[in-house]
Design a protein around this motif. Structure first.
Motif, mmCIF file in Angstrom:
data_model
loop_
_atom_site.group_PDB
_atom_site.id
_atom_site.type_symbol
_atom_site.label_atom_id
_atom_site.label_comp_id
_atom_site.label_asym_id
_atom_site.label_seq_id
_atom_site.Cartn_x
_atom_site.Cartn_y
_atom_site.Cartn_z
ATOM 1 N N UNK A 1 0.829 -1.211 0.000
ATOM 2 C CA UNK A 1 0.000 0.000 0.000
ATOM 3 C C UNK A 1 0.863 1.261 0.000
ATOM 4 N N UNK A 2 1.919 1.245 0.800
ATOM 5 C CA UNK A 2 2.808 2.406 0.838
ATOM 6 C C UNK A 2 3.520 2.623 -0.499
ATOM 7 N N UNK A 3 3.949 1.519 -1.106
ATOM 8 C CA UNK A 3 4.740 1.644 -2.333
ATOM 9 C C UNK A 3 3.897 2.056 -3.523
ATOM 10 N N UNK A 4 2.700 1.524 -3.652
ATOM 11 C CA UNK A 4 1.883 1.783 -4.843
ATOM 12 C C UNK A 4 0.895 2.910 -4.588
ATOM 13 N N UNK A 5 -0.008 2.700 -3.634
ATOM 14 C CA UNK A 5 -0.974 3.768 -3.357
ATOM 15 C C UNK A 5 -0.299 5.009 -2.785
ATOM 16 N N UNK A 6 0.676 4.784 -1.926
ATOM 17 C CA UNK A 6 1.391 5.912 -1.339
ATOM 18 C C UNK A 6 2.508 6.454 -2.209
ATOM 19 N N UNK A 7 2.779 5.795 -3.345
ATOM 20 C CA UNK A 7 3.785 6.254 -4.326
ATOM 21 C C UNK A 7 5.198 6.260 -3.771
ATOM 22 N N UNK A 8 5.470 5.453 -2.718
ATOM 23 C CA UNK A 8 6.838 5.385 -2.216
ATOM 24 C C UNK A 8 7.761 4.636 -3.154
ATOM 25 N N UNK A 9 7.183 3.888 -4.088
ATOM 26 C CA UNK A 9 8.025 3.182 -5.054
ATOM 27 C C UNK A 9 8.802 4.140 -5.943
ATOM 28 N N UNK A 10 8.331 5.352 -6.067
ATOM 29 C CA UNK A 10 9.072 6.347 -6.858
ATOM 30 C C UNK A 10 10.386 6.712 -6.186
ATOM 31 N N UNK A 11 10.456 6.583 -4.861
ATOM 32 C CA UNK A 11 11.703 6.883 -4.156
ATOM 33 C C UNK A 11 12.585 5.646 -4.025
ATOM 34 N N UNK A 12 12.007 4.482 -3.657
ATOM 35 C CA UNK A 12 12.824 3.312 -3.353
ATOM 36 C C UNK A 12 13.111 2.463 -4.585
ATOM 37 N N UNK A 13 12.188 2.441 -5.554
ATOM 38 C CA UNK A 13 12.375 1.598 -6.735
ATOM 39 C C UNK A 13 12.750 2.378 -7.984
ATOM 40 N N UNK A 14 12.749 3.682 -7.906
ATOM 41 C CA UNK A 14 13.150 4.492 -9.043
ATOM 42 C C UNK A 14 12.086 4.663 -10.106
ATOM 43 N N UNK A 15 10.800 4.390 -9.766
ATOM 44 C CA UNK A 15 9.732 4.596 -10.751
ATOM 45 C C UNK A 15 9.514 6.095 -10.958
ATOM 46 N N UNK A 16 9.253 6.440 -12.246
ATOM 47 C CA UNK A 16 8.995 7.862 -12.551
ATOM 48 C C UNK A 16 7.596 8.268 -12.114
ATOM 49 N N UNK A 17 6.674 7.363 -12.177
ATOM 50 C CA UNK A 17 5.300 7.649 -11.757
ATOM 51 C C UNK A 17 4.613 6.326 -11.436
ATOM 52 N N UNK A 18 3.474 6.448 -10.761
ATOM 53 C CA UNK A 18 2.642 5.289 -10.466
ATOM 54 C C UNK A 18 1.484 5.298 -11.458
ATOM 55 N N UNK A 19 1.514 4.356 -12.381
ATOM 56 C CA UNK A 19 0.512 4.314 -13.442
ATOM 57 C C UNK A 19 -0.618 3.375 -13.065
ATOM 58 N N UNK A 20 -1.644 3.429 -13.953
ATOM 59 C CA UNK A 20 -2.764 2.508 -13.743
ATOM 60 C C UNK A 20 -2.319 1.066 -13.885
ATOM 61 N N UNK A 21 -1.296 0.806 -14.696
ATOM 62 C CA UNK A 21 -0.779 -0.540 -14.820
ATOM 63 C C UNK A 21 -0.202 -1.033 -13.498
ATOM 64 N N UNK A 22 0.536 -0.178 -12.830
ATOM 65 C CA UNK A 22 1.088 -0.522 -11.509
ATOM 66 C C UNK A 22 -0.035 -0.824 -10.516
ATOM 67 N N UNK A 23 -1.059 0.026 -10.550
ATOM 68 C CA UNK A 23 -2.176 -0.186 -9.632
ATOM 69 C C UNK A 23 -2.905 -1.478 -9.945
ATOM 70 N N UNK A 24 -3.079 -1.780 -11.225
ATOM 71 C CA UNK A 24 -3.779 -3.007 -11.603
ATOM 72 C C UNK A 24 -3.002 -4.236 -11.181
ATOM 73 N N UNK A 25 -1.658 -4.223 -11.374
ATOM 74 C CA UNK A 25 -0.844 -5.367 -10.952
ATOM 75 C C UNK A 25 -0.873 -5.523 -9.427
ATOM 76 N N UNK A 26 -0.795 -4.392 -8.713
ATOM 77 C CA UNK A 26 -0.885 -4.468 -7.249
ATOM 78 C C UNK A 26 -2.239 -5.037 -6.829
ATOM 79 N N UNK A 27 -3.308 -4.658 -7.545
ATOM 80 C CA UNK A 27 -4.629 -5.198 -7.233
ATOM 81 C C UNK A 27 -4.684 -6.701 -7.463
ATOM 82 N N UNK A 28 -4.025 -7.180 -8.552
ATOM 83 C CA UNK A 28 -4.023 -8.599 -8.825
ATOM 84 C C UNK A 28 -3.294 -9.386 -7.727
ATOM 85 N N UNK A 29 -2.158 -8.891 -7.311
ATOM 86 C CA UNK A 29 -1.412 -9.583 -6.261
ATOM 87 C C UNK A 29 -2.208 -9.594 -4.962
ATOM 88 N N UNK A 30 -2.766 -8.455 -4.604
ATOM 89 C CA UNK A 30 -3.553 -8.371 -3.371
ATOM 90 C C UNK A 30 -4.788 -9.268 -3.469
#
Length: 978
Positions: free
Chosen positions: A761-790
């Protein structure tokens, strides 16, 4: 003064007369003071009451004041009352006292008359205590004080206030009168109370007469008896004395024969002890004890040391029996130990489990053992020393067990250390000691590989089992002897002195208790040694591979079960050690997995990866389902293997296929697959813009390797999700094979699931992945994959809960179930928040485009009339909606996609229609071109809305009908294109 002896008492003996005289003497005052004398008739020879009262009254008469005669010169006619004043004054006080006494006497004689009637009977009895009350009234109270003492100054002055001689004499006279009054009233009180006393005095005098008569008759009887003894009894007594002499001679002859038999018995006893014939010696000892207990040897000085000699003989017999018992019980197993140890050395390169080459005692050996210790146990029962010998046996059995284990370790450890040094250690088996081949025993034990250590434990297990089986057979033999010899002696005949039935209940209980304690103590010693071996390697075992630790755990459990079955009690110490190490193993494994999942989540790029077959096998092994050809889930026939280690077998098959470190291979595969898959999907997004829902569904169903299937549903996965699945399977393995720690495993699973959910939740919804994983933005694709895993984790949580809680104790289920349910609820909330975030993204994009709507309408005046295309506003909006549709339909499940687009359609209808209505109201004179463009935009947006998958089944034939359709019909009904 004493009265003389009565003249009627005879004086036959001086002593008797003296005693009678002493008993009959009386005090004269007690006789004279008897107020009843003359009435009772007992002392009729004494003066009557009137005589002694008169005598007493005359002796204490009160002097009457002298009356001076009148002078002759005085005439009667000249007399007056004043002339009598001196006389009246002199007799006034005695007269008043006389009146008081008279009045009191009348009251005592007849209390019903009130003191006014004269007494008819002066000796009539009055109430007890009334005389003393009257005395207190007549005599001043000063003389009745308890502290009355004339030597006291104030008391003397109060009692003697006069100073001249005449007044002093008068006072003395008054005191005499007071004394008379007191004595008189005391006599009356005594007369009321002492009738029984004087009656007893009379009876005592009669008794003295009878005693004298009895003494005389006794003397006569003695004389008669003396004459009878001389004439009749002397001859008979002489016959009796001769008979007594004959009896004494016969008794002497018996004693001499007894002395001879005792001497022969002592000689026989010495020979029997020297020949180790304990049964015969005990028979002789029983005979000697019978003589000693019967008292037949009492008084024979020659046998004064016989009890000590018997005790010494019993000690010698006990010593012989003890040595034979120890030899029969312990010495045999030492030879078996050497055989087992030699085989272990010869096969040091091969691990032997505890069930191979088991050493068991057959029926013949058991029978021989029972026969060998039969006479020993019976002999010790007869001496009563079996409980104490069993205590010694317990100590020796315990020491022998410890020595056997110590010898096994000392003999086998150098061979196993050398073998371990030749092999490579697994990463978790590295010892912490600097010198793996150190000189200390602990260093050598820590330097062993897990396989070598298990071989050492297996050899110790076999040796311990041999010792315990031997001890168990000895225990059974003793119990059999005690039960089957009940009521029989060693010769097979009833013997009250030697039979087991005559044993006390305490002795029987002591034998059975010490017999059981010996075996249990040996088991406890074996447990202690085994626990020490485990404790030496306590820091190594948590770091072992699960299979290696499970091997040690299982052999220890088998050791505990086998020894407890023989010992008959639970071994709490070794169970505590094993439980502690198992918990340390679970804690360490959990900590390492938590560290790993944290690192994987922080490095996760949130791109889709292909699912290797190994992970689908794990899901199938865990939950017993696999995807079928028609897309529905079916139950596998191998699903029941889960309870018997199905997951462990699957993991073993993976290792046999070369997957030694599955996690490393997965990381390497997922990274390469994720990069290739990302490029291909980006191309597909750019090329296939017009794919329908059916084509997306078909594409999603084709590639089973691109998703992980659970109950017929495919889930797109990312790298961290696959690693979580692998970890959950390992936790389930730990719960299945370490059932005692199932509750701890559930808590660890709850913790790792919570962390995965929270961190995702912190990494995707909270967009912390932009700091720790180097993502430029959190896209709908990222959210959809996170939803599938959850969604996948949320789907398997009930199955995980069902599997884990099969081992959890009932007392802890309620709390742990609530924790698991709370985790499942958190995952559901997280999934809903992701879907809400996707809707929010579309809402924000709509608001962004609606901000330029007014500018677009104003710029419509300069537009070319031939331009029939929708505005940039409508095209951009529908393009973004289509892109979101393609991303979600490729990734999410159809139900989730429909739920999301139902909200998007509702937002579009409400906000776009509101914005268009506001634009028409604010532009009173809107140019015709602007109206046409607004109409085209509305139609273009409605066309996009109708193509969105919402699953709504409205009554209208137009899909996704809403307020925007109403807006178009109301404002552009005639202008709409057909």
């Amino acid at each position: 003064m004493e009265l003389g002896r009565t003249s009627s008492t005879p004086r036959t003996d001086s002593s008797l007369g003296r005693s009678i005289s002493d008993g009959s003497t009386q005090s004269l005052s007690s006789i004279l003071n008897n107020p009843n004398l003359g009435k009772s008739g007992v002392y009729s020879n004494y003066p009557d009451s009137s005589s002694w009262v008169g005598w007493w009254s005359s002796s204490t008469a009160i002097s009457i004041p002298e009356f001076n005669p009148l002078s002759s010169a005085t005439k009667p006619s000249d007399l007056s009352r004043s002339d009598f004043v001196p006389y009246i004054s002199s007799i006034l006080e005695p007269y008043q006292r006389f009146e008081d006494i008279l009045h009191h006497t009348s009251k005592e004689e007849d209390p019903l008359l009130g003191g006014n009637a004269a007494a008819s009977d002066p000796d009539a009895a009055v109430g007890q205590g009334d005389a003393l009350v009257a005395c207190l009234r007549e005599v001043p109270a000063l003389y009745f004080k308890e502290d009355f003492a004339l030597e006291d100054g104030p008391t003397f002055r109060a009692a003697c206030p006069h100073s001249n001689v005449s007044e002093t004499l008068e006072l003395q006279e008054k005191l005499s009168q007071y004394l008379d009054v007191v004595e008189l009233h005391l006599v009356k009180e005594i007369s009321l109370r002492s009738s029984s006393f004087f009656e007893a005095q009379g009876q005592l005098q009669n008794l003295n007469v009878k005693i004298v008569e009895g003494c005389s008759r006794i003397r006569e009887l003695k004389e008669t008896i003396r004459l009878l003894d001389k004439d009749l009894v002397d001859s008979a007594r002489h016959v009796h004395e001769l008979n007594s002499s004959r009896s004494n001679l016969l008794l002497l002859q018996h004693k001499l024969g007894l002395i001879l038999s005792v001497n022969q018995a002592l000689s026989t006893l010495k020979l029997l002890i020297a020949a180790a014939d304990c049964a015969g010696a005990l028979d002789v000892i029983d005979d000697l004890r019978h003589l000693l207990d019967g008292g037949e040897l009492t008084g024979l000085h020659c046998f004064r040391h016989l009890p000590d000699h018997v005790v010494a003989s019993i000690d010698s017999i006990n010593s012989i029996l003890s040595e034979e018992f120890m030899r029969a019980s312990l010495h045999h197993v030492r030879d078996v130990d050497l055989v087992i140890l030699s085989k272990a050395k010869a096969r040091s390169s091969t691990w032997m489990n505890g069930s191979e080459d088991e050493v068991k005692l057959d029926g013949e050996q058991t029978s021989n053992l029972r026969d060998g210790i039969l006479h020993i146990v019976v002999g010790l029962l007869r001496t009563g020393k079996l409980p104490s010998l069993l205590r010694i046996y317990r100590d020796m059995l315990t020491a022998d067990m410890k020595t056997a284990i110590k010898t096994t370790v000392a003999e086998l450890l150098p061979i196993l250390v050398a073998k371990s040094l030749e092999l490579d250690f697994a990463p978790g088996e590295r010892t912490t000691d600097g010198d793996v081949g150190g000189s200390s025993l602990a260093s050598k034990l820590r330097s062993l590989s897990s396989e070598s250590f298990v071989q050492l434990l297996s050899t110790i297990f076999k040796i311990v089992r041999v010792h315990l089986m031997q001890a168990s057979e000895v225990k059974k033999a003793i119990e059999w002897i005690v039960c089957n010899l009940d009521g029989q002696d060693v010769d097979g005949k009833t013997n009250d002195s030697n039979s087991i039935s005559n044993m006390t209940k305490n002795l029987r209980a002591d034998v059975l208790r010490e017999n059981a304690e010996a075996v249990f103590s040996a088991c406890d010693a074996a447990h202690g040694r085994w626990a020490k071996l485990l404790g030496v390697r306590a820091l190594l075992h948590p770091r072992l591979r699960f299979q290696d630790f499970l091997t040690i755990y299982n052999i220890t459990q088998e050791f505990i079960s086998a020894t407890e079955k023989i010992g008959g009690r639970l071994g709490y110490s070794i169970r505590g050690t094993l439980q502690s190490q198992a918990k340390s193993f679970v804690d360490f494994q959990h900590e390492s997995r938590m560290t790993k999942i944290k690192a994987v989540l922080d490095q996760e790029p949130w791109v889709e990866v292909d699912v290797p077959d190994e992970f689908q096998t794990i899901v199938h092994s865990l939950f017993g389902t696999k995807p079928s050809s028609n897309g529905e889930s079916e139950i596998s026939q191998n699903s029941t293997l889960m309870g018997d280690g199905g997951l462990g077998q699957a993991a073993a098959s993976l290792q046999q296929d070369g997957q030694v470190d599955l996690t490393v291979d997965i990381d390497r595969q997922t990274k390469s697959a994720s990069m290739a898959g990302t490029l291909e999907r980006n191309k597909a997004d750019d090329i296939h813009h017009s794919h329908t829902n059916n084509s997306n569904t078909k594409e999603r169903g084709k590639a089973s390797a691109q998703s992980i299937a659970y109950r017929g549903v495919g889930y797109h996965m990312v790298n961290c999700g696959l690693i979580l699945v692998k970890m959950l399977s390992e936790y389930i393995d730990m719960s299945n094979f370490l059932p005692a720690l199932s509750s701890e495993v559930v808590l660890r699973v709850v913790e790792i699931l919570k962390h995965f959910n929270t961190r995702t939740c912190q990494l995707v919804l909270g967009a912390h992945a932009m700091q720790v994983s180097g993502l430029k933005s959190i896209t709908s694709k990222h959210l959809a994959l996170a939803s599938q895993v959850i969604s996948f984790v949320h789907a398997i949580i009930p199955e995980i809960k069902h599997i884990l809680f099969m081992k959890v104790p009932e007392t802890r289920k309620a709390l742990l179930l609530s924790e698991m349910d709370r985790v499942a609820q958190d995952y559901k909330v997280h999934q809903d928040e992701i879907h809400s975030k996707l809707v929010q993204i579309m809402r924000e994009r709509l608001i962004f485009h609606l901000r330029g709507l007014q500018h677009m309408l104003q710029s419509g005046n300069n537009a070319d009339d031939s331009d029939t295309q929708p505005s940039q506003f409508a095209r951009s909006l529908t393009k973004e909606v289509g892109f979101l549709q393609r991303v979600l339909t490729r990734t999410l499940h159809e139900a989730d996609v429909q739920a999301i687009f139902r909200q998007v359609v509702s937002i579009f209808h409400s906000q776009i229609s509101e914005a268009f209505n506001s634009a028409l109201k604010n532009s009173e004179a809107m140019p015709a071109e602007s109206r046409k463009r607004l109409c085209r935009d509305t139609e273009h947006i409605l066309s996009c809305i109708r193509s969105l998958p919402t699953g709504n089944q409205n009554e209208s034939v137009t899909p996704n009908w809403g307020r925007l359709d109403e807006f178009l019909a109301e404002n552009f009904g005639s202008e709409t294109s057909q």
